[in-house]
Every structure is written in C-alpha cells, then in structure tokens.
Design an enzyme around this catalytic site. Structure first.
Site: not given
Length: 275
Positions: A82, A113
């Site tokens: 953004e 992960e």
C-alpha cells in the site's frame, strides 16, 4: 527461552462457541477486539523509537523490510504494497517478504515458517545491506523463520525491529527495537489471525504512515504524492488542489492533467510544502 504457555495460545475466555447464537458470537469477537487499541497505546513509546530509527535509515537511502510467516507475513506484504499508491514511493522501498514465497500469500506452504535460515536467504535476494532496516513480525514471537532472519540481520549490522503478541518472545530478544502487543487469548483459541493479526496491522499502519509523514510524503493531512491510478484518486487530487490553491475545479483538473501529481501542481504554483 520461549514460554511454555504463550499468551497467544491461552484458552479462550469463551466456551461452547458452537452453541452460541450469531449475535453472541459477534458480540464476543467485538468485545475482544475492543481490547486491542488500549494495549497498543501502552507500546507507543517503543513504537516511537522504532519509527525514528527507521526514518534515519531511510533518509540516508535505506529500505524497510518486513519478514513474517502465515498471517503475519501477509499483513506485512499488505502494508508494504500500500505504500507506493498511497505515498508515491518506489515499489522496492518498503518490501514485504513471507515464508514460502509469493505462493504462500494465498495458500499455506507446509513447514515454511520452521526454516531458520530461509529468511536471510530471502533478504539477500534483495541485496540487503546495513543501510536497510528489517522488522520481523510473528504473533507467537517464536517463529524460526523470523528469528533466523533477525539474528542474521543483526550479525550483519542491520538495524532490526519486531512485532509480537507475546511477552518475552524470542524475536524480541533478537530485535534492536522490540514491540510486544500482548492482547491475550483469542475468541477462538489460538486463532492469531484475529486479535493478534488486527493488532499487528494497526501497528504497521502507525509505523508506515508515521515514517512517510516524517519523510515529507504528506502535506497538511493530504497524500500529495499518491498515485493517480483511477478516477476516484484523480478526483481526490483535484479536490486537494482546489482546497490548497482556492481555485475552481476545472482549473484544478487542467493543472493536474498537466503536471501529473498534486505535489507537482502545488510546487508549480509556488506553494511552500515545507520539504
């Protein structure tokens, strides 16, 4: 050492969810969400230190990286993605990296992960240097991918921050500027995409917006460097120019069409933007 019973894994304060009415479920979730902002408020002094450290690096040409896995990684990517449309910065200035690569944005990548070494390999693909800044994001605070990335960044003299939702987390121990948003057990036990994820997103909003304001990407309260990528944003740009220059909308639209950005229009009209 990671805690045996981390805050994010504690049992929900609510029982028998499947027996609740829709209203009871929604009211319970909302009641838990209300707790988030007050917890964040207590961490503002730590967030302030982190923001100021990032600004120093970026004023000297550095970049900001977010690393995370699962929900935490996706939230980092969301915030990073953004920044270019909102503040008109290059796409490689704020970079979000998720364990498992871009495929993991939409679909879980098994065991990604748990790889202690992969985050550093991912960061090196971007030619990271000590001029840059890395923030590790992990609700549990104990994700090996993030721990390893922060540890290697530190060993390479790269400044680091962390955002976790557990106290005394492992990523906090590796970060120069740790932030711990301990929001307590989730409405749905262990579902850290809920309160924990919300808290992480709110903190990232604070960090990226504050950094961009300090870097001069905002004038007054306006996004004068935003990308004019659709009709709505073009109209918003026109309205900014009308307000700042006290001219009619037709002339404002003509100026925006000519100069292609709100900042360029204001500079052309000798507006002092203070940076």
């Amino acid at each position: 050492m990671a805690k045996n019973n981390p805050d994010t894994e504690k049992e929900s304060l609510y029982a028998n969810l499947e027996k609740m009415s829709t209203e009871e479920i929604l009211m319970g979730i909302n009641a838990e969400d209300k707790k988030v902002s007050s917890v964040i408020k207590k961490q503002i002094p730590n967030i302030e230190k982190l923001v100021d450290a990032i600004v120093v690096k970026m004023q000297q040409g550095g970049r900001l990286f977010y690393i995370g896995a699962g929900t935490s990684g996706r939230i980092g990517i969301l915030d990073a993605s953004e920044c270019p449309p909102t503040f008109g910065v290059p796409h490689d200035l704020v970079i979000g990296i998720i364990a498992g690569g871009d495929y993991a944005i939409r679909k879980a990548v098994e065991n990604a992960e748990d790889d202690f070494n992969q985050a550093w390999l991912d960061l090196k693909k971007h030619n990271i240097t000590s001029a840059d800044f890395v923030i590790g994001i992990a609700a549990s605070g104990n994700t090996p991918y993030v721990i390893g990335g922060l540890k290697m960044a530190g060993e390479n003299k790269i400044s680091t921050g962390s955002i976790s939702c557990n106290s005394n987390s492992l990523i906090s121990a590796e970060a120069d500027f740790p932030i711990e948003i301990v929001v307590g057990p989730e409405f749905l036990t262990g579902s850290t995409r809920m309160k924990a994820g919300t808290s992480q997103k709110l903190v990232l909003n604070m960090i990226s917006t504050s950094v961009m304001i300090k870097l001069g990407k905002v004038y007054g309260n306006k996004m004068i460097d935003m990308q004019l990528s659709n009709k709505k944003l073009v109209q918003r740009g026109v309205e900014m120019i009308v307000e700042e220059l006290r001219i009619d909308e037709k002339l404002a639209a003509e100026l925006l069409n000519k100069y292609k950005s709100v900042r360029a229009v204001l500079l052309a009209e000798n507006k002092n933007l203070g940076n």
